[in-house]
Design an enzyme around this catalytic site. Structure first.
Site, PDB file in Angstrom:
ATOM      1  N   ARG A 123     -24.603  57.456 118.126  1.00 29.25           N
ATOM      2  CA  ARG A 123     -25.298  56.750 119.212  1.00 29.25           C
ATOM      3  C   ARG A 123     -24.339  55.924 120.055  1.00 29.25           C
ATOM      4  NH1 ARG A 123     -28.258  52.128 115.763  1.00 29.25           N
ATOM      5  NH2 ARG A 123     -29.656  52.122 117.548  1.00 29.25           N
ATOM      6  N   LYS A 181     -24.545  62.494  99.496  1.00 28.69           N
ATOM      7  CA  LYS A 181     -25.307  61.706  98.543  1.00 28.69           C
ATOM      8  C   LYS A 181     -25.526  60.299  99.117  1.00 28.69           C
ATOM      9  CE  LYS A 181     -23.265  58.872  95.366  1.00 28.69           C
ATOM     10  NZ  LYS A 181     -22.340  57.859  95.869  1.00 28.69           N
ATOM     11  N   HIS A 203     -18.941  64.870  95.959  1.00 30.65           N
ATOM     12  CA  HIS A 203     -17.536  65.150  96.249  1.00 30.65           C
ATOM     13  C   HIS A 203     -16.705  65.354  94.983  1.00 30.65           C
ATOM     14  CE1 HIS A 203     -16.870  60.773  95.782  1.00 30.65           C
ATOM     15  NE2 HIS A 203     -15.606  61.082  95.544  1.00 30.65           N
ATOM     16  N   LYS A 238     -13.126  68.178  93.618  1.00 33.83           N
ATOM     17  CA  LYS A 238     -11.814  67.752  93.118  1.00 33.83           C
ATOM     18  C   LYS A 238     -11.143  68.927  92.405  1.00 33.83           C
ATOM     19  CE  LYS A 238     -12.956  62.827  92.716  1.00 33.83           C
ATOM     20  NZ  LYS A 238     -12.082  62.089  93.611  1.00 33.83           N
ATOM     21  N   GLU A 267     -12.913  52.368  88.249  1.00 39.47           N
ATOM     22  CA  GLU A 267     -12.340  52.011  89.553  1.00 39.47           C
ATOM     23  C   GLU A 267     -11.853  50.578  89.522  1.00 39.47           C
ATOM     24  OE1 GLU A 267     -14.456  53.722  93.165  1.00 39.47           O
ATOM     25  OE2 GLU A 267     -16.084  53.396  91.766  1.00 39.47           O
ATOM     26  N   ASP A 318     -25.228  54.888  91.901  1.00 38.08           N
ATOM     27  CA  ASP A 318     -24.050  55.152  92.734  1.00 38.08           C
ATOM     28  C   ASP A 318     -23.105  56.166  92.079  1.00 38.08           C
ATOM     29  OD1 ASP A 318     -22.458  54.596  95.084  1.00 38.08           O
ATOM     30  OD2 ASP A 318     -21.071  53.493  93.798  1.00 38.08           O
ATOM     31  N   HIS A 369     -22.050  61.827  90.203  1.00 45.31           N
ATOM     32  CA  HIS A 369     -20.713  62.258  89.775  1.00 45.31           C
ATOM     33  C   HIS A 369     -20.591  62.420  88.256  1.00 45.31           C
ATOM     34  CE1 HIS A 369     -19.995  61.275  93.855  1.00 45.31           C
ATOM     35  NE2 HIS A 369     -19.725  59.992  93.706  1.00 45.31           N
ATOM     36  N   LYS A 394     -16.977  49.289  88.237  1.00 48.91           N
ATOM     37  CA  LYS A 394     -16.161  48.740  89.326  1.00 48.91           C
ATOM     38  C   LYS A 394     -15.317  47.602  88.750  1.00 48.91           C
ATOM     39  CE  LYS A 394     -18.628  50.877  92.642  1.00 48.91           C
ATOM     40  NZ  LYS A 394     -18.259  52.263  92.853  1.00 48.91           N
ATOM     41  N   LYS A 423      -7.626  52.508  88.049  1.00 49.61           N
ATOM     42  CA  LYS A 423      -8.399  53.582  88.672  1.00 49.61           C
ATOM     43  C   LYS A 423      -8.085  54.852  87.894  1.00 49.61           C
ATOM     44  CE  LYS A 423     -10.154  56.205  92.150  1.00 49.61           C
ATOM     45  NZ  LYS A 423     -11.579  56.262  92.428  1.00 49.61           N
TER      46      LYS A 423
HETATM   47  C1  BG6 Z   1     -18.717  57.251  95.877  1.00 49.46           C
HETATM   48  C2  BG6 Z   1     -19.341  55.936  95.502  1.00 49.46           C
HETATM   49  O1  BG6 Z   1     -19.651  58.291  95.785  1.00 49.46           O
HETATM   50  O2  BG6 Z   1     -17.603  57.520  95.018  1.00 49.46           O
HETATM   51  C3  BG6 Z   1     -18.306  54.833  95.579  1.00 49.46           C
HETATM   52  O3  BG6 Z   1     -20.419  55.655  96.371  1.00 49.46           O
HETATM   53  C4  BG6 Z   1     -17.104  55.176  94.742  1.00 49.46           C
HETATM   54  O4  BG6 Z   1     -18.863  53.599  95.130  1.00 49.46           O
HETATM   55  C5  BG6 Z   1     -16.570  56.560  95.087  1.00 49.46           C
HETATM   56  O5  BG6 Z   1     -16.106  54.195  94.977  1.00 49.46           O
HETATM   57  C6  BG6 Z   1     -15.482  56.973  94.118  1.00 49.46           C
HETATM   58  O6  BG6 Z   1     -14.902  58.178  94.552  1.00 49.46           O
HETATM   59  P1  BG6 Z   1     -13.409  58.558  94.148  1.00 49.46           P
HETATM   60  O7  BG6 Z   1     -13.230  59.943  94.644  1.00 49.46           O
HETATM   61  O8  BG6 Z   1     -12.525  57.565  94.827  1.00 49.46           O
HETATM   62  O9  BG6 Z   1     -13.322  58.428  92.656  1.00 49.46           O
END
Ligand code: BG6
Length: 494
Positions: free
Chosen positions: A51, A149, A179, A183, A217, A236, A241, A341, A346
């Site tokens: 927009r 998602k 996603h 990977k 993470e 989330d 995932h 989190k 990570k």
């Molecule tokens: C997303 C979540 O789907 O995946 C995020 O909404 C998260 O909160 C992210 O940080 C993590 O993805 P990746 O690929 O960095 O592990």
């Protein structure tokens, strides 16, 4: 069987939400890398829709700047960037105004037969966009739709979204994105399990003691408090995932590599997941919420003190679960899942812990060495490592054992970069290969299981347990797995 075309098909991408974070941070950089690799058809065009008051030139400048920020310096090349920008144009559109969609209809005449509508918008708009596209006769024959998602907030809302979308698109043309399935190492799981008899033949209750999956993470909620507080870590990361990874690890061999064979097997796992109920929820799950702490020497605020935070929130930022799959293959094998989190590191990894030898003939002090572990590291340092017991190399030690690693390093050891998940997903979307996308019945089965668990938490009055930012989560997560010599895998012992 779904036709998977390895050729680079002529198709055009209509990207709704083209100035959002996902588009600028992930999708355009992924398209850039596909451009570099020569994987975009020469006629492919990308039409950004939002927009914002922009025109082709100002939008191209925005994409250009996003690429400079998000493509690693050594991989950024001016001429590839320009070639991508040539494909891009912009259409200003108010997503809720049906009349605006006439412009999309007009555009179709100039586009190739295969149009992909990619919805990088808030999911609340998925229904509206589909309805308005339809009302404006802007869904061409064979058009595909890609949905990010989260698809819904629970089973009921996800059904609502799926119902509307499926009124206008056939299931085979709907690409629901998770996603994690894009990977590289997740894809490699299929090769590892089904192309290697060594692993395939030992992938069951007779050989495996338990499985761990960790998605940890360091980041917190990255300025998304308002959104995140409504969903929490369960919706989330677990519902999508983590559960998808669980399915990839636990599924039976598909009869072939087709999208539906793979998804049928994943669905069977979802259907065999033992429900976690009010009765056992406190023994089988742990919720946590981070407090202030330190990560890599930097102070981090607690969840409640994050920007936009409210002090009375009981949303979880950490979940650990003990899950059972009630089928022949996995009877008696617990799957320990955890995600959070603001954890110490990570890391995303799957650890298959094998049973020890029944008849043991070595020094009892070395018994722990004979438990084989297969560690599948999704990120960082993508690779597969197998821990095996070997004899210590010394004359004096007799038959002393040590644990050594057989290593397959996908990152450092091989030339080239590892493609980002979105590169693979966009490519497969253009090829029409749905196997990396989630089918409606999978999403709904996953929501059904998660809804039960969330309800069990509410009924039991469970409150999230505090943990310090920079730790590995609440203490109860360690107790959840403890016993029978089990403990969470530490990166240090990989
Ligand atoms: C997303 C979540 O789907 O995946 C995020 O909404 C998260 O909160 C992210 O940080 C993590 O993805 P990746 O690929 O960095 O592990």
């Amino acid at each position: 069987m779904m036709r998977i075309d390895d050729a680079i098909n002529p198709c055009d991408l209509v990207l709704f939400g083209c100035v959002g974070d996902l588009s600028l941070r992930k999708l355009f950089p992924a398209l850039y890398h596909l451009q570099v690799a020569g994987l975009l058809h020469e006629t492919t065009r990308i039409i950004g829709i939002a927009r914002k008051d922009l025109d082709d030139t100002s939008f191209a400048a925005m994409v250009d700047s996003a690429l400079r920020t998000h493509v690693a310096g050594e991989q950024f090349e001016r001429h590839h960037c320009e070639a991508l920008l040539k494909r891009i144009s912009y259409l200003r559109l108010e997503l809720t105004q049906v009349d605006d969609y006439r412009a999309v209809k007009k555009l179709l005449v100039t586009l190739s037969p295969t149009v992909i509508h990619y919805l990088a918008t808030p999911p609340e708009l998925y229904g509206t966009v589909c309805e308005h596209l339809h009302a404006s006769d802007a869904i061409s024959q064979g058009a595909r739709i890609a949905l990010e998602k989260p698809i819904g907030h629970d089973l009921e809302s996800s059904r609502r979204i799926n119902d509307i979308v499926s009124r206008y698109f056939d299931e085979q043309d709907i690409y629901r994105i998770d996603h994690y399935l894009g990977k590289e190492t997740v894809q490699n799981l299929i090769a590892l399990r089904f192309a290697n008899n060594l692993f395939g033949s030992q992938w069951d209750q007779h050989h495996i003691d338990h499985v761990q999956i960790t998605l940890a993470e360091e980041v917190g909620i990255e300025g998304r408090w308002g959104y995140y507080d409504q969903v929490g870590q369960m919706r989330d990361m677990v519902q999508n995932h983590l559960i998808q990874l669980l399915c990839m690890v636990a599924m039976d061999p598909p009869t072939q590599l087709s999208a539906d064979s793979i998804r049928d097997e994943k669905l069977n796992v979802l259907r065999a997941l033992r429900p976690i109920t009010e009765k056992n929820v406190l023994r089988r799950s742990v919720r946590g919420q981070y407090r202030a702490g330190q990560i890599d020497g930097t102070a981090c605020p607690g969840y409640l003190e994050e920007e936009g935070g409210r002090s009375d929130s009981d949303t979880e930022t950490f979940v650990a679960l003990r899950v059972n799959i009630d089928n022949w293959r996995w009877s008696g094998v617990p799957f320990y899942l955890r995600t959070g989190k603001r954890l110490a590191d990570k890391v995303s990894e799957i650890v298959i812990n094998y049973k020890s030898q029944r008849h043991y003939i070595f020094d009892p002090r070395h018994r722990s060495m004979v438990q084989n572990k297969l560690i599948i590291r999704l990120q960082p340092d993508e690779g597969i490592r197998l821990r095996v017991a070997t004899k210590e190399q010394s004359l004096g030690q007799g038959m002393a054992l040590q644990s050594r690693a057989l290593d397959l390093d996908f990152g450092g050891g091989q030339k080239g970069r590892i493609p980002d998940a979105y590169e693979r997903l966009l490519l497969e979307l253009m090829r029409g290969n749905s196997s990396l996308f989630v089918r409606r019945d999978e999403i709904e089965a996953s929501w059904e299981w998660c809804d039960n668990l969330i309800e069990a938490w509410h009924k039991s009055g469970d409150q999230p347990e505090p943990y310090a930012a920079g730790s590995w989560g609440p203490e109860s997560a360690d107790s959840l797995i403890a016993g029978r010599g089990r403990a969470w895998h530490q990166r240090i012992d990989s």
